[in-house]
Design a protein around this motif. Structure first.
Motif, PDB file in Angstrom:
ATOM      1  N   VAL A   1       0.352  -1.101   0.168  1.00  0.00           N
ATOM      2  CA  VAL A   1       0.614  -0.046  -0.022  1.00  0.00           C
ATOM      3  C   VAL A   1       1.000   1.080   0.377  1.00  0.00           C
ATOM      4  O   VAL A   1       2.260   1.144   0.760  1.00  0.00           O
ATOM      5  N   VAL A   2       0.552   2.252  -0.619  1.00  0.00           N
ATOM      6  CA  VAL A   2       1.086   3.874  -0.963  1.00  0.00           C
ATOM      7  C   VAL A   2       0.442   4.913   0.050  1.00  0.00           C
ATOM      8  O   VAL A   2      -1.170   4.401  -0.780  1.00  0.00           O
ATOM      9  N   CYS A   3       0.749   5.304   0.909  1.00  0.00           N
ATOM     10  CA  CYS A   3      -0.427   6.727   1.161  1.00  0.00           C
ATOM     11  C   CYS A   3      -0.052   7.710   0.996  1.00  0.00           C
ATOM     12  O   CYS A   3       1.624   7.744   1.616  1.00  0.00           O
ATOM     13  N   GLY A   4      -1.052   8.563   1.060  1.00  0.00           N
ATOM     14  CA  GLY A   4      -0.235  10.258   1.236  1.00  0.00           C
ATOM     15  C   GLY A   4      -1.602  10.859   0.931  1.00  0.00           C
ATOM     16  O   GLY A   4      -2.616  10.501   1.578  1.00  0.00           O
ATOM     17  N   VAL A   5      -1.277  12.453   0.717  1.00  0.00           N
ATOM     18  CA  VAL A   5      -2.171  13.104   0.663  1.00  0.00           C
ATOM     19  C   VAL A   5      -2.425  13.997  -1.111  1.00  0.00           C
ATOM     20  O   VAL A   5      -0.699  14.092  -1.106  1.00  0.00           O
TER      21      VAL A   5
ATOM     22  N   ALA B   1       3.081  -4.371   8.858  1.00  0.00           N
ATOM     23  CA  ALA B   1       3.108  -3.218   7.876  1.00  0.00           C
ATOM     24  C   ALA B   1       2.320  -2.783   7.050  1.00  0.00           C
ATOM     25  O   ALA B   1       2.481  -0.667   7.431  1.00  0.00           O
ATOM     26  N   THR B   2       1.530  -3.317   6.531  1.00  0.00           N
ATOM     27  CA  THR B   2       0.037  -2.194   5.981  1.00  0.00           C
ATOM     28  C   THR B   2      -0.556  -1.927   6.849  1.00  0.00           C
ATOM     29  O   THR B   2      -1.865  -0.828   6.282  1.00  0.00           O
ATOM     30  N   GLY B   3      -1.062  -2.733   7.391  1.00  0.00           N
ATOM     31  CA  GLY B   3      -2.064  -1.917   8.806  1.00  0.00           C
ATOM     32  C   GLY B   3      -1.463  -0.934   9.713  1.00  0.00           C
ATOM     33  O   GLY B   3      -1.980   0.558   9.678  1.00  0.00           O
ATOM     34  N   ASP B   4       0.122  -0.518   9.792  1.00  0.00           N
ATOM     35  CA  ASP B   4       0.824   0.592  10.075  1.00  0.00           C
ATOM     36  C   ASP B   4       0.422   1.618   9.234  1.00  0.00           C
ATOM     37  O   ASP B   4       0.170   3.129   9.530  1.00  0.00           O
ATOM     38  N   ARG B   5       0.408   0.496   8.096  1.00  0.00           N
ATOM     39  CA  ARG B   5       0.685   2.666   7.128  1.00  0.00           C
ATOM     40  C   ARG B   5      -0.569   2.948   7.105  1.00  0.00           C
ATOM     41  O   ARG B   5      -1.178   4.866   6.807  1.00  0.00           O
ATOM     42  N   ILE B   6      -1.962   2.295   7.024  1.00  0.00           N
ATOM     43  CA  ILE B   6      -2.862   2.219   6.817  1.00  0.00           C
ATOM     44  C   ILE B   6      -4.063   2.927   7.896  1.00  0.00           C
ATOM     45  O   ILE B   6      -4.278   4.213   8.306  1.00  0.00           O
TER      46      ILE B   6
ATOM     47  N   LEU C   1      -1.047 -12.513  12.910  1.00  0.00           N
ATOM     48  CA  LEU C   1      -1.483 -10.955  13.428  1.00  0.00           C
ATOM     49  C   LEU C   1      -1.531 -10.492  11.556  1.00  0.00           C
ATOM     50  O   LEU C   1      -1.974  -9.000  12.144  1.00  0.00           O
ATOM     51  N   SER C   2      -1.624 -11.154  10.750  1.00  0.00           N
ATOM     52  CA  SER C   2      -2.351 -10.722   9.757  1.00  0.00           C
ATOM     53  C   SER C   2      -3.473  -9.734   9.632  1.00  0.00           C
ATOM     54  O   SER C   2      -4.292  -9.121   9.769  1.00  0.00           O
ATOM     55  N   LEU C   3      -4.664 -11.104   9.925  1.00  0.00           N
ATOM     56  CA  LEU C   3      -5.887 -10.583   9.878  1.00  0.00           C
ATOM     57  C   LEU C   3      -6.935  -9.494  11.069  1.00  0.00           C
ATOM     58  O   LEU C   3      -7.360  -9.019  10.940  1.00  0.00           O
ATOM     59  N   ARG C   4      -5.646  -9.369  12.143  1.00  0.00           N
ATOM     60  CA  ARG C   4      -6.014  -9.013  13.089  1.00  0.00           C
ATOM     61  C   ARG C   4      -5.750  -6.938  12.647  1.00  0.00           C
ATOM     62  O   ARG C   4      -6.631  -6.618  13.229  1.00  0.00           O
ATOM     63  N   GLN C   5      -5.629  -6.707  11.936  1.00  0.00           N
ATOM     64  CA  GLN C   5      -4.928  -5.538  11.142  1.00  0.00           C
ATOM     65  C   GLN C   5      -6.555  -5.123  10.411  1.00  0.00           C
ATOM     66  O   GLN C   5      -6.713  -4.163  10.640  1.00  0.00           O
ATOM     67  N   LEU C   6      -7.351  -6.001  10.148  1.00  0.00           N
ATOM     68  CA  LEU C   6      -9.117  -5.683   9.628  1.00  0.00           C
ATOM     69  C   LEU C   6      -9.819  -4.629  11.018  1.00  0.00           C
ATOM     70  O   LEU C   6     -10.136  -4.024  10.714  1.00  0.00           O
ATOM     71  N   GLN C   7      -9.161  -4.848  11.852  1.00  0.00           N
ATOM     72  CA  GLN C   7      -9.833  -4.859  13.513  1.00  0.00           C
ATOM     73  C   GLN C   7      -9.224  -3.365  13.295  1.00  0.00           C
ATOM     74  O   GLN C   7     -10.264  -2.551  14.128  1.00  0.00           O
ATOM     75  N   ARG C   8      -8.053  -2.825  13.510  1.00  0.00           N
ATOM     76  CA  ARG C   8      -7.599  -2.026  13.271  1.00  0.00           C
ATOM     77  C   ARG C   8      -8.217  -1.115  12.538  1.00  0.00           C
ATOM     78  O   ARG C   8      -8.040   0.487  13.022  1.00  0.00           O
ATOM     79  N   ILE C   9      -8.304  -1.671  11.112  1.00  0.00           N
ATOM     80  CA  ILE C   9      -9.004  -0.894  10.010  1.00  0.00           C
ATOM     81  C   ILE C   9     -10.147  -0.172  10.150  1.00  0.00           C
ATOM     82  O   ILE C   9     -10.969   0.673  10.297  1.00  0.00           O
ATOM     83  N   ALA C  10     -10.626  -1.207  11.230  1.00  0.00           N
ATOM     84  CA  ALA C  10     -12.025  -1.242  11.158  1.00  0.00           C
ATOM     85  C   ALA C  10     -12.575   0.190  12.368  1.00  0.00           C
ATOM     86  O   ALA C  10     -13.276   1.025  12.120  1.00  0.00           O
ATOM     87  N   ARG C  11     -11.759  -0.150  13.024  1.00  0.00           N
ATOM     88  CA  ARG C  11     -11.725   0.598  14.670  1.00  0.00           C
ATOM     89  C   ARG C  11     -11.154   2.496  13.852  1.00  0.00           C
ATOM     90  O   ARG C  11     -11.500   3.192  14.632  1.00  0.00           O
TER      91      ARG C  11
END
Length: 442
Positions: free
Chosen positions: A55-59, A84-89, A119-129
């Motif tokens: 994933v690439v993130c920016g403004v 790391a994807t979850g961190d960026r999102i 640990l990958s699946l739990r990124q969904l919870q981070r993103i949903a929050r």
């Protein structure tokens, strides 16, 4: 036009883009699970895509509107989501919330990353929050489903947005191709068009027009005003009916202007949302956001048909969206009544109407209503603002259709015209009774 990855879709959507500094990735050899060969796989993915993560993130700026952009690159391990994807999102969402900048996610993913397990699946919870926090902050979120969008990211980042767009022909579904039952691998349900038909996607567009569509949605979602929507002008006859039955027959006339005509006359630009997000679509309930002058107004409009539970729930969804983003609401009432067949009962027509009554009655943004045709019973009243309802001269509003009133009172069809007078359903009667605030003028 093929989807060429994160940078290409960013260039197609945004006039300018500045990438965020990426948080540091996992330091452990072969990732957090020590999955043999994971480091080598990431190196190959970098060579293939030119990216250090999926994933690439920016403004950037989209149609002149500043937006936080989250773009996936399917060439990097299938656009899968790791820690790391979850961190960026998460960082992108936090920036959007802090700066009150709308967030657009441009998704192309196969789902969770096997090499990082739970640990990958739990990124969904981070993103949903993060999605919930952005919603609570009143900041708009738009998701774009590219090819493919499957797995948990469709069920969190994609489906959790205020407005969900999809690219023509994209594979979209919770179950990816490799994990579906063989008998339904190629079922149309797993496509952008199938999800649109089921009411889970608001709009399907060509990849070539994606930039224009996203730009229009951002303009609409960020142009709210606290002022009530203006009452639309009357488009049909301005002559008031002489009696109750004349009011009913005039409202039922095939030549009378319907919701589409009123929306076209009222707005300079509009786009629609679709579906109740539970598999239901009612083509007789048009909901969306339109631009009138410099300000956006959310709208829910009946088109003259019996409204189904899906229609009521879609209208509730629209009003809640307007509340979150500070958009005034315009509702157009035109229905003989709520659908009353067994299908509607099983689908929860009563609870759906109750929900809409509550949402409209408790709305924290101003709601303006114009009755433009038939106003049949609770199915019409649920969409009407308690204190800001007007009526067109060629419309009526009644406790129930005169024919059904006759059935309840055990009268004959010959009694219907007289009952129409007794019900006092004409615009001038309703104004005298205090049911409406006024009669719309041309």
């Amino acid at each position: 036009m093929p989807d060429g990855g994160a940078r290409e879709v960013l260039a197609a959507v945004a006039e300018e883009f500045a990438e965020f500094t990426a948080p540091a990735g996992p330091a452990a050899v072969d990732g957090p699970l020590g999955w043999a060969g994971y480091d080598d796989a990431r190196v190959r993915a970098l060579r293939r895509s030119g990216e250090s993560e999926s994933v690439v993130c920016g403004v950037g700026r989209v149609g002149g509107v500043s937006a936080v952009l989250v773009a996936f690159d399917f060439r990097f391990l299938g656009g899968s989501v790791g820690t790391a994807t979850g961190d960026r999102i998460e960082y992108a969402f936090r920036r959007a919330r802090e700066t009150r900048t709308p967030l657009v996610s441009l998704i192309a993913t196969g789902g969770s990353r096997m090499q990082e397990g739970m640990l990958s699946l739990r990124q969904l919870q981070r993103i949903a929050r993060q999605s919930v926090l952005l919603r609570e902050a009143g900041v708009a979120q738009v998701s774009v489903l590219r090819d493919p969008t499957t797995g948990g990211l469709w069920a969190s980042l994609g489906a959790g947005a205020d407005v969900v767009l999809a690219v023509e022909g994209a594979q979209v579904g919770f179950a990816g191709r490799r994990v579906r039952p063989p008998a339904v691998t190629d079922d149309p349900a797993y496509t952008a068009e199938g999800q649109f038909a089921a009411g889970h996607v608001d709009e399907v567009c060509a990849l070539e027009s994606l930039g224009e569509v996203v730009a229009e949605w951002l303009r609409l979602l960020t142009s709210g005003t606290p002022d009530p929507a203006e009452v639309p002008r009357a488009l049909g006859s301005v002559e008031l009916p002489t009696d109750g039955w004349a009011a009913v027959t005039g409202a039922r006339a095939a030549s009378r202007p319907r919701a589409e005509a009123y929306l076209d006359d009222y707005f300079d630009l509009r786009r629609e949302i679709r579906g109740d997000r539970a598999g239901g679509v009612d083509a007789g309930m048009l909901c969306g956001v339109g631009l009138r002058g410099r300000h956006a107004v959310a709208f829910a409009a009946q088109t003259g048909t019996a409204t189904t539970p899906a229609g009521f729930r879609t209208a509730s969804r629209l009003v809640r969206l307007a509340e979150r983003l500070g958009l005034a609401v315009l509702t157009l009432v035109d229905t003989p009544g709520a659908a009353n067949d067994a299908v509607a009962e099983r689908a929860g027509v009563g609870p759906a109407i109750a929900e809409l009554f509550g949402v409209v009655g408790g709305a924290r943004v101003p709601v303006t209503t114009l009755v433009i045709g038939e106003g049949g019973s609770g199915g019409a009243l649920a969409l009407a603002a308690p204190e800001r309802t007007w009526i067109a001269p060629d419309a009526y509003f009644s406790v129930i259709a005169p024919e059904l009133s006759a059935a309840i009172l055990k009268r004959t069809l010959e009694d219907v015209p007289a009952l129409s007078d007794q019900l006092r359903l004409r615009p001038q009667d309703l104004l005298e009774l205090g049911v409406v605030r006024g009669i719309a003028a041309r």
